[in-house]
Design an enzyme around this catalytic site. Structure first.
Site, PDB file in Angstrom:
ATOM      1  N   ASP A 317      20.381 -11.508  22.234  1.00 46.46           N
ATOM      2  CA  ASP A 317      20.014 -10.377  22.244  1.00 46.46           C
ATOM      3  C   ASP A 317      19.497  -9.919  21.075  1.00 46.46           C
ATOM      4  O   ASP A 317      19.890 -10.462  19.766  1.00 46.46           O
ATOM      5  CB  ASP A 317      21.205  -9.988  21.817  1.00 46.46           C
ATOM      6  CG  ASP A 317      21.747  -8.935  23.939  1.00 46.46           C
ATOM      7  OD1 ASP A 317      20.196  -8.832  24.949  1.00 46.46           O
ATOM      8  OD2 ASP A 317      22.938  -8.863  23.929  1.00 46.46           O
ATOM      9  N   LYS A 318      18.629  -8.900  20.962  1.00 43.93           N
ATOM     10  CA  LYS A 318      18.091  -8.814  19.304  1.00 43.93           C
ATOM     11  C   LYS A 318      19.440  -7.269  17.933  1.00 43.93           C
ATOM     12  O   LYS A 318      20.164  -8.498  17.616  1.00 43.93           O
ATOM     13  CB  LYS A 318      16.703  -7.858  19.226  1.00 43.93           C
ATOM     14  CG  LYS A 318      16.835  -6.848  18.258  1.00 43.93           C
ATOM     15  CD  LYS A 318      15.470  -5.811  17.765  1.00 43.93           C
ATOM     16  CE  LYS A 318      16.196  -4.588  18.342  1.00 43.93           C
ATOM     17  NZ  LYS A 318      17.051  -3.927  17.436  1.00 43.93           N
TER      18      LYS A 318
END
Length: 811
Positions: A317-318
Site C-alpha cells: 500500500d502507498k
C-alpha cells in the site's frame, strides 16, 4: 470540535433502559475508575483457553515412531537380560522426553506472548473521549464504536448505526444479516459493511456464544518444509530399508540369532526418522517469531516466516506504508459564491471523529485549527462511511436550527451527483491534474439544504508525504532480490509523483489488468511495472492472482476488510499497522510499526530459518548414509556388528541434541529469494556422506589391525561409536556454512552443545558404558584428530566446490 450527540430520550426504549441500568451514557461513556471496578468484579472479556494437562502432554512424548523403536529396543534388552542396556535405553527415552517437553514449553510461552500482542483492540468512549483499548479490558456498560472490518468484541446493543454482519463463525449461517438501532450484536461476529455505536451488555463467558473471537489464526496449512523433509525422509527410509534387508538376509545365511540382529536393524531404521526436526523447527520458529515481535512483526500463521524466505514480489500500500499516513490539507479551490472556509467547514461536517479515518481527521484538524466551528454547533443525525461502491462519505447534520446534507468524495462521483455537465467535470479534472502531478489527492465537497439539490462547493487537495526511510528500504528490498510494487487508489498522476519520489519506475492503471492484452501470459502486470494506480481493495486479489500465475511468490500488504481475500491469497499476507481485525485475521503477519522496516526484518529472519533447515537436511542425509553404510559394510566385511543397538541409540540422541541447537545458530540470510528446489544441495549431502563413509571405513581397517580391535569386541564397539560421533560433530561445523567453515562463527549455544557432546564422547571412551569398553586415551585422540582434519579439510573444500558448481541454495 464537531458534536456527535443523540438526545437520550430519542433513543429506542430498549436502548434507553440499557443505558440507564448500566449507568452509562453515549456522550461520556464510563469513567476509567468505574471501568476498573467492573473489570475486577466481572473479570476480563475473554474465555480461558483450554489446554491439555501438562502430564498428558509429557506422556505424549513417549508415543511416536522414534519412541516406539527405543521402547522396542528396551523390551528386547529385557528379554535378552541385558540389564545395563535396558537402563540406558529407558534413561535416554526419559531424557529425550524431558528435553522435548521443555523446548515445547518454551515455544508455547513464545506463542502465548505473541497472542497477548495480537489481542483485538477497540474504540471505546471513556471519560468523555474516544480511546483505543484492548478488547479484554471491555466491561458491561462501555460505549464501543465498530465499523467495517472489525470483530464485534462482546455482546452489544446497537445504539446508533446500520450494519451488515457475518455470523458464519458463530451460527454457520453464511448469509449476512442486517442490524440497526436497538438490535443485538453478538460477540465474535464480523462487521462487513457500515458502522455504528453500541453499548456492551455482556462480556467473556457471559456472552451469548460464550467466547470472544481470538485473532491468532487457528488454521495450520501444510508447510513447504514439511513436504520437502517428508520427501527426503522417504528416500532415506528406502535406502536404509534396503541396507537393513541385506543385513537380515546375511544374518540368516550366517545362522546369527534374530534377537541379536533385530535391535541393530531397528536402530538403523530409526536413524532415518527425523527425531530432532520437529523440536528444532519449532524452537527455530518460536525464537524467530519472538525476535520479530521485538522488531515489530507479529506472526499469526506459522507459514508466514517460511514463505517470507521465498517471496520475490512485494505489493505494498502507498498510504501509511510508503507514506506518513498523516494527510494534511494543502489547498482548497472554492467554486464561485463560496469561500475557502466553506469548503473546509462542510468537508469537516462530512467527517466522523470516532472512526479515526486519516481523511476525516485531516479536515477536522483543519476546521479546528482555523476556528471554523465557532458559532456552528452541529449534531450529526446520520453518517454514511466511504465505500468502494459509493466513493464518498455523506452526513445528515442538524446545524443552526436547520438540516444539511454534506458530502465529500471522488471528484467525478460528487460532481455528477451535483448535476454538473461532462464538460464542466472534465474542466475540473484538468484543473485538478495540475496539483495531482505534485502528488496531491483531490476531493470534491458538496452540500444541500434540507431535501434540496446537491451543490458543489469546491475542491480540496490533501497531501501525504513519503516516509523519510521508504526510498532507502525499497532499495534494500531490491538488493535482497525482491520486486516492490506500489498499490494505491489515487489517480495515475498522483501515483506517478509519489513513485518518482520513492525511486520507483513505471506505474500502470489497474483497469489495464483487465484488458485483453494483459490477460495474455507475460503481459504488462508483471514485466516492467513498479506499481498500480486507481486500485480498489477488491482489485488487490486480481493483482495477486496475475503475479502468481506468472510464477511469483507474492507478499501483499493491506488494512481493510476488503483486503482480506488478497491477504489470504498471497503467500505472505501482511496486515499493516492500524489494520482492521478482519485483515489481521486473514494475514500471516501483522506489523506494529508503520513503513517497510518490519518487512525487511521479516524477510531476513525467514531466510535465516530457511538456512538452518537446509543445514539440518544436509546433516540428516550425509549422516544417515554414514551410519547405515558403516554398520552394514562393516558387518558384511567382518561378520560382526561394529556397534551395538545401545551405542547407536546413544549416538542418535547425542547428535540430535546438537542438531536442536542449530535453531539458535548464527547464519547469513541469502541475498536473493530462496527456493525449495534443493535437489543440488541433496546431491552435495550424498557426496559428503559417501566420502565420510569411505574415510571412516579406512580408519576402521587401520584400527582393526593396529589397535587390536579384531580380538576386542567391547573396544570395537567404543571405537566405532567415537568414529561416528566425531565425524558427525565436525560435519555439523562444516555444513552449517555453504562457504568455508571458518567464514562465520557458530552461535554460543551450538558451540557449547558441540563441545559438550565431544567431551561426553571422550569420557565414554575413557571410562566405558555397558558393552562400550574403555579405550586408551591415545586411540580416542587419534580418532578425534583424524575426523577433524578430514572433515574440516578436504571434505569442507569439496563441499564448497560442489555447492558452487551445482548451484548454491544457501548463502
Amino acid at each position: 470540535m464537531m458534536q456527535q450527540e443523540n438526545a437520550q430520550q430519542a433513543l429506542p426504549r430498549a436502548v434507553a433502559e440499557t443505558l440507564q441500568v448500566s449507568g452509562s451514557n453515549c456522550e461520556t461513556g464510563l469513567s476509567s475508575a468505574e471501568a476498573q471496578i467492573r473489570l475486577k468484579r466481572d473479570g476480563p472479556n475473554e474465555v480461558p483457553e483450554r489446554k491439555p494437562h501438562h502430564v498428558l502432554r509429557f506422556l505424549a512424548k513417549f508415543w511416536g515412531l522414534s519412541a516406539w523403536m527405543v521402547e522396542l529396543i528396551a523390551l528386547l534388552s529385557l528379554v535378552l537380560h541385558k540389564t545395563t542396556d535396558l537402563v540406558v535405553a529407558l534413561l535416554l527415552l526419559v531424557v529425550n522426553a524431558v528435553l522435548s517437553f521443555l523446548q515445547e514449553q518454551r515455544a508455547s510461552a513464545a506463542v502465548a506472548a505473541l497472542r497477548q500482542q495480537l489481542n483485538i483492540t477497540v474504540r471505546t468512549m471513556r471519560d468523555g473521549s474516544w480511546k483505543t483499548i484492548s478488547a479484554k479490558a471491555l466491561v458491561r456498560g462501555d460505549i464501543v464504536r465498530v465499523r467495517a472490518g472489525d470483530f464485534v468484541p462482546a455482546d452489544m446493543l446497537l445504539v446508533q448505526g446500520n450494519l451488515r454482519l457475518d455470523q458464519a463463525a458463530l451460527t454457520g449461517e453464511s448469509r449476512e444479516v442486517e442490524r440497526t438501532t436497538g438490535d443485538t450484536l453478538y460477540g465474535g461476529a464480523t462487521v462487513r459493511y457500515g458502522e455504528g455505536t453500541g453499548i456492551v451488555t455482556a462480556t467473556g463467558v457471559k456472552t451469548y456464544f460464550g467466547r470472544t473471537t481470538e485473532l491468532v489464526a487457528s488454521a495450520h496449512p501444510k508447510l513447504h518444509v514439511e513436504e520437502v523433509v517428508s520427501r527426503v525422509v522417504r528416500w532415506l527410509f528406502l535406502i536404509v530399508g534396503t541396507l537393513v534387508l541385506v543385513t537380515l538376509v546375511v544374518s540368516y545365511l550366517n545362522a546369527l540369532p534374530l534377537l541379536d540382529t533385530l535391535p541393530i536393524a531397528l536402530v538403523l531404521l530409526m536413524s532415518a526418522v527425523p527425531v530432532a526436526l520437529p523440536v528444532m523447527f519449532t524452537v527455530s520458529m518460536a525464537l524467530g517469531s519472538m525476535e520479530l515481535s521485538r522488531q515489530g512483526v507479529l506472526i499469526t500463521r506459522l507459514s508466514g516466516i517460511e514463505d517470507a524466505a521465498t517471496m520475490d514480489v512485494l505489493c505494498t500500500d502507498k498510504t501509511g506504508t510508503l507514506t506518513m499516513n498523516q494527510l494534511s490539507l494543502k489547498l482548497v479551490q472554492p467554486r464561485p459564491g463560496f469561500s475557502d472556509a466553506d469548503v473546509v467547514r462542510f468537508a469537516a461536517l462530512a467527517s466522523n471523529l470516532a472512526n479515526a479515518d486519516p481523511i476525516d481527521l485531516a479536515f477536522l484538524r483543519a476546521a479546528g485549527t482555523s476556528g471554523q466551528e465557532e458559532g456552528h454547533k452541529a449534531t450529526i443525525l446520520s453518517f454514511q462511511p466511504f465505500s468502494a461502491a459509493t466513493r464518498r462519505t455523506e452526513a445528515i447534520v442538524s446545524v443552526d436550527g436547520g438540516t444539511l446534507r454534506c458530502v465529500k468524495g471522488a471528484l467525478r462521483t460528487v460532481a455528477e451527483a451535483a448535476g454538473l455537465s461532462q464538460d464542466a467535470i472534465m474542466q475540473l479534472e484538468d484543473q485538478a491534474s495540475i496539483e495531482a502531478r505534485k502528488g496531491e489527492r483531490v476531493l470534491a465537497v458538496a452540500r444541500a439544504f434540507e431535501a434540496g439539490p446537491l451543490e458543489l462547493i469546491g475542491l480540496a487537495y490533501l497531501y501525504d508525504a513519503p516516509r523519510p526511510d521508504s526510498a532507502r528500504l525499497i532499495a534494500e528490498l531490491r538488493r535482497l532480490g525482491l520486486e516492490v510494487k506500489m498499490l494505491t487508489g489515487d489517480a495515475l498522476p498522483v501515483a506517478q509523483a509519489i513513485a518518482a519520489a520513492l525511486g520507483l519506475g513505471t506505474i500502470a492503471r489497474v483497469p489495464d489488468l483487465q484488458s485483453e492484452q494483459s490477460m495474455a501470459k507475460g503481459g504488462s502486470p508483471v514485466q516492467g511495472v513498479d506499481g498500480y494506480a486507481e486500485v480498489f481493495p477488491e482489485d488487490k486479489f486480481l493483482v495477486v492472482k496475475r503475479l502468481q500465475e506468472a510464477g511469483h511468490v507474492v507478499g501483499m500488504t493491506g488494512d481493510g476488510v476488503n483486503d482480506a481475500p488478497a491477504l489470504r491469497q498471497a503467500e505472505v499476507g501482511i496486515a499493516v499497522s492500524g489494520a482492521s481485525d478482519v485483515a489481521k485475521g486473514a494475514a500471516s503477519a501483522v506489523l506494529t510499526h508503520e513503513g517497510l522496516v518490519d518487512i525487511v526484518d521479516m524477510v531476513k529472519s525467514g531466510r535465516a530459518i530457511y538456512q538452518r533447515v537446509l543445514t539440518w537436511i544436509i546433516n540428516k542425509v550425509s549422516r544417515t548414509i554414514l551410519k547405515a553404510g558403516f554398520v552394514v559394510v562393516a558387518f558384511l566385511a567382518t561378520g560382526r556388528f561394529a556397534i551395538s543397538a545401545l551405542g547407536m541409540v546413544l549416538l542418535v540422541f547425542m547428535t540430535d541434541f546438537v542438531k536442536i541447537a542449530l535453531a539458535t545458530d548464527r547464519v547469513h540470510p541469502s541475498k536473493r529469494p530462496e527456493t525449495w528446489n534443493i535437489g543440488p544441495l541433496v546431491r552435495v549431502a550424498i557426496a559428503l556422506g559417501f566420502l565420510m563413509l569411505v574415510e571412516s571405513l579406512a580408519l576402521l581397517a587401520f584400527g582393526w589391525h593396529r589397535f587390536g580391535l579384531a580380538d576386542a569386541g567391547g573396544k570395537l564397539q567404543t571405537f566405532t561409536f567415537q568414529t561416528l560421533l566425531f565425524f558427525a560433530l565436525f560435519s555439523i561445523v562444516s555444513v552449517r556454512e555453504r562457504r568455508a567453515f571458518w567464514s562465520s562463527r557458530p552461535s554460543r549455544t551450538l558451540a557449547i552443545a558441540i563441545v559438550a557432546d565431544a567431551a561426553l564422547g571422550l569420557f565414554i571412551g575413557i571410562h566405558g558404558l555397558a558393552e562400550l569398553r574403555p579405550l586408551p586415551l591415545a586411540i580416542s585422540l587419534v580418532t578425534f584428530t583424524y575426523a577433524g582434519l578430514l572433515v574440516l579439510g578436504p571434505n569442507d573444500l569439496l563441499k564448497t566446490l560442489l555447492t558452487r558448481k551445482w548451484g548454491s541454495v544457501g548463502s
